[in-house]
Design an enzyme around this catalytic site. Structure first.
Site, PDB file in Angstrom:
ATOM      1  N   HIS A  43       1.209  -1.153  -0.274  1.00 35.11           N
ATOM      2  CA  HIS A  43      -0.070   0.352   0.057  1.00 35.11           C
ATOM      3  C   HIS A  43       1.120   0.884  -0.215  1.00 35.11           C
ATOM      4  O   HIS A  43       1.278   1.918   1.328  1.00 35.11           O
ATOM      5  CB  HIS A  43      -1.162   0.234   1.282  1.00 35.11           C
ATOM      6  CG  HIS A  43      -1.998   1.106   1.489  1.00 35.11           C
ATOM      7  ND1 HIS A  43      -2.937   0.930   2.356  1.00 35.11           N
ATOM      8  CD2 HIS A  43      -1.996   2.070   0.895  1.00 35.11           C
ATOM      9  CE1 HIS A  43      -4.072   1.455   1.925  1.00 35.11           C
ATOM     10  NE2 HIS A  43      -3.169   2.756   0.849  1.00 35.11           N
ATOM     11  N   GLU A  70      -2.700  -1.422  -3.009  1.00 34.58           N
ATOM     12  CA  GLU A  70      -3.773  -0.792  -2.655  1.00 34.58           C
ATOM     13  C   GLU A  70      -3.506   0.250  -2.902  1.00 34.58           C
ATOM     14  O   GLU A  70      -2.272   1.043  -2.371  1.00 34.58           O
ATOM     15  CB  GLU A  70      -3.663  -1.674  -1.029  1.00 34.58           C
ATOM     16  CG  GLU A  70      -4.303  -2.929  -0.926  1.00 34.58           C
ATOM     17  CD  GLU A  70      -3.956  -2.675   0.706  1.00 34.58           C
ATOM     18  OE1 GLU A  70      -4.510  -3.844   1.143  1.00 34.58           O
ATOM     19  OE2 GLU A  70      -3.814  -1.545   1.350  1.00 34.58           O
ATOM     20  N   HIS A 190      -8.485  -7.129   7.161  1.00 35.06           N
ATOM     21  CA  HIS A 190      -8.256  -5.762   8.350  1.00 35.06           C
ATOM     22  C   HIS A 190      -8.169  -6.911   9.956  1.00 35.06           C
ATOM     23  O   HIS A 190      -9.127  -6.823   9.348  1.00 35.06           O
ATOM     24  CB  HIS A 190      -9.080  -4.751   8.374  1.00 35.06           C
ATOM     25  CG  HIS A 190      -8.564  -3.051   8.264  1.00 35.06           C
ATOM     26  ND1 HIS A 190      -7.644  -2.803   8.782  1.00 35.06           N
ATOM     27  CD2 HIS A 190      -8.073  -2.647   7.125  1.00 35.06           C
ATOM     28  CE1 HIS A 190      -7.130  -1.517   8.807  1.00 35.06           C
ATOM     29  NE2 HIS A 190      -6.894  -1.404   8.076  1.00 35.06           N
TER      30      HIS A 190
HETATM   31  N1  PXP Z   1      -7.183  -4.502   3.239  1.00 29.19           N
HETATM   32  C1  PXP Z   1      -6.970  -2.727   3.067  1.00 29.19           C
HETATM   33  C2  PXP Z   1      -7.672  -2.503   2.324  1.00 29.19           C
HETATM   34  C3  PXP Z   1      -5.591  -2.602   3.959  1.00 29.19           C
HETATM   35  O1  PXP Z   1      -6.104  -1.140   3.694  1.00 29.19           O
HETATM   36  C4  PXP Z   1      -4.994  -3.380   5.114  1.00 29.19           C
HETATM   37  C5  PXP Z   1      -3.944  -2.195   5.981  1.00 29.19           C
HETATM   38  O2  PXP Z   1      -3.144  -1.548   4.821  1.00 29.19           O
HETATM   39  C6  PXP Z   1      -5.296  -4.197   5.369  1.00 29.19           C
HETATM   40  C7  PXP Z   1      -6.268  -5.114   3.911  1.00 29.19           C
HETATM   41  C8  PXP Z   1      -4.472  -5.734   6.079  1.00 29.19           C
HETATM   42  O3  PXP Z   1      -5.284  -5.040   6.928  1.00 29.19           O
HETATM   43  P1  PXP Z   1      -3.829  -5.649   8.702  1.00 29.19           P
HETATM   44  O4  PXP Z   1      -2.187  -4.339   8.688  1.00 29.19           O
HETATM   45  O5  PXP Z   1      -4.686  -5.014  10.003  1.00 29.19           O
HETATM   46  O6  PXP Z   1      -4.108  -7.356   8.196  1.00 29.19           O
END
Ligand code: PXP
Length: 238
Positions: A43, A70, A190
């Site tokens: 990201h 992302e 997430h």
């Molecule tokens: N999906 C998206 C769209 C995210 O922004 C994030 C965090 O960067 C994640 C998944 C992964 O989340 P986590 O770090 O809590 O596993």
């Protein structure tokens, strides 16, 4: 089989803390693949506080699995993904200074903007995914806007899971069913971890992919990266 995409932003955060190249983001990405990850997620944010644009460009030819980028579809982000051409782009509605993505798209309000961006990415042969909450109306609009997949924002599931797993998962099963009905592929991410992931997967076995960063990297501090990736993969077999 649900695919595990490992988000390596935290590795870049650790590297950036000291200014050198330790840990080596490229090596960690390749090791994640070697240990069984089905994909790598990054990201890149405008302030480059973790993954940098140069990391994204350098990783592309090295990776053997699915590369998922992302980000918020600002012009600079679109230029980067059109240059790099990853397998998948996940669009998130983040402001530049946000600590982490903490909401899904209001696809109805941003329908015209998102439709145009999705069309640009589709023409470049990139699979698209829209980050949405467990909301059937948003999923309907995501399909209408031309997304290939949605990624369900699972923070509310993770927050309620320890107290009431059944109640926590119910809206996500409903949203996942709506996505399937609309013909959309389905990702989730997430705050997923080794406690809450098996239950989510048991209730939504048609998930295409989960994207996991924070908890996985934290688990790796204790278990090591290889054993941690095996444990997450096993959670997706239940
Ligand atoms: N999906 C998206 C769209 C995210 O922004 C994030 C965090 O960067 C994640 C998944 C992964 O989340 P986590 O770090 O809590 O596993």
């Amino acid at each position: 089989m649900t695919q595990l995409s490992v988000n390596i932003n935290k590795i870049a955060t650790l590297r950036n803390a000291r200014g050198g190249n330790v840990p080596d983001v490229q090596k960690v990405a390749l090791d994640c693949e070697r240990f069984g990850a089905d994909g790598i997620t990054v990201h890149p944010r405008p302030d480059e506080r973790h993954i940098r644009r140069s990391d994204v460009v350098a990783l592309r030819p090295l990776l053997h699995t699915e590369f998922n980028i992302e980000g918020y579809p600002a012009p600079e982000f679109i230029r980067l993904v059109l240059q790099v051409k990853p397998h998948q782009v996940t669009l998130v509605p983040d402001t530049p200074d946000q600590i982490t993505s903490n909401a899904g798209w209001d696809v109805k309000t941003h329908f015209n903007f998102l439709s145009e961006v999705l069309e640009t990415l589709r023409k470049a042969g990139i699979r698209t995914s829209l980050f949405v909450e467990a909301n059937t109306e948003m999923i309907h609009y995501a399909a209408k806007a031309g997304a290939d997949r949605v990624e369900l924002y699972t923070e509310p599931y993770a927050a309620l899971f320890p107290e009431n797993p059944q109640k926590a998962v119910a809206p996500f099963v409903e949203a996942a069913t709506a996505a399937r009905r609309e013909g959309l592929g389905l990702n989730a991410g997430h705050d997923l971890n080794l406690d809450n992931l098996p239950y989510l997967h048991q209730h939504i076995p048609w998930l295409d992919e989960v994207s996991i960063g924070h908890a996985l990297i934290c688990d790796a501090l204790y278990r090591g990266l290889e054993s941690t990736i095996h444990a997450y993969k096993n959670s997706l077999r239940s």
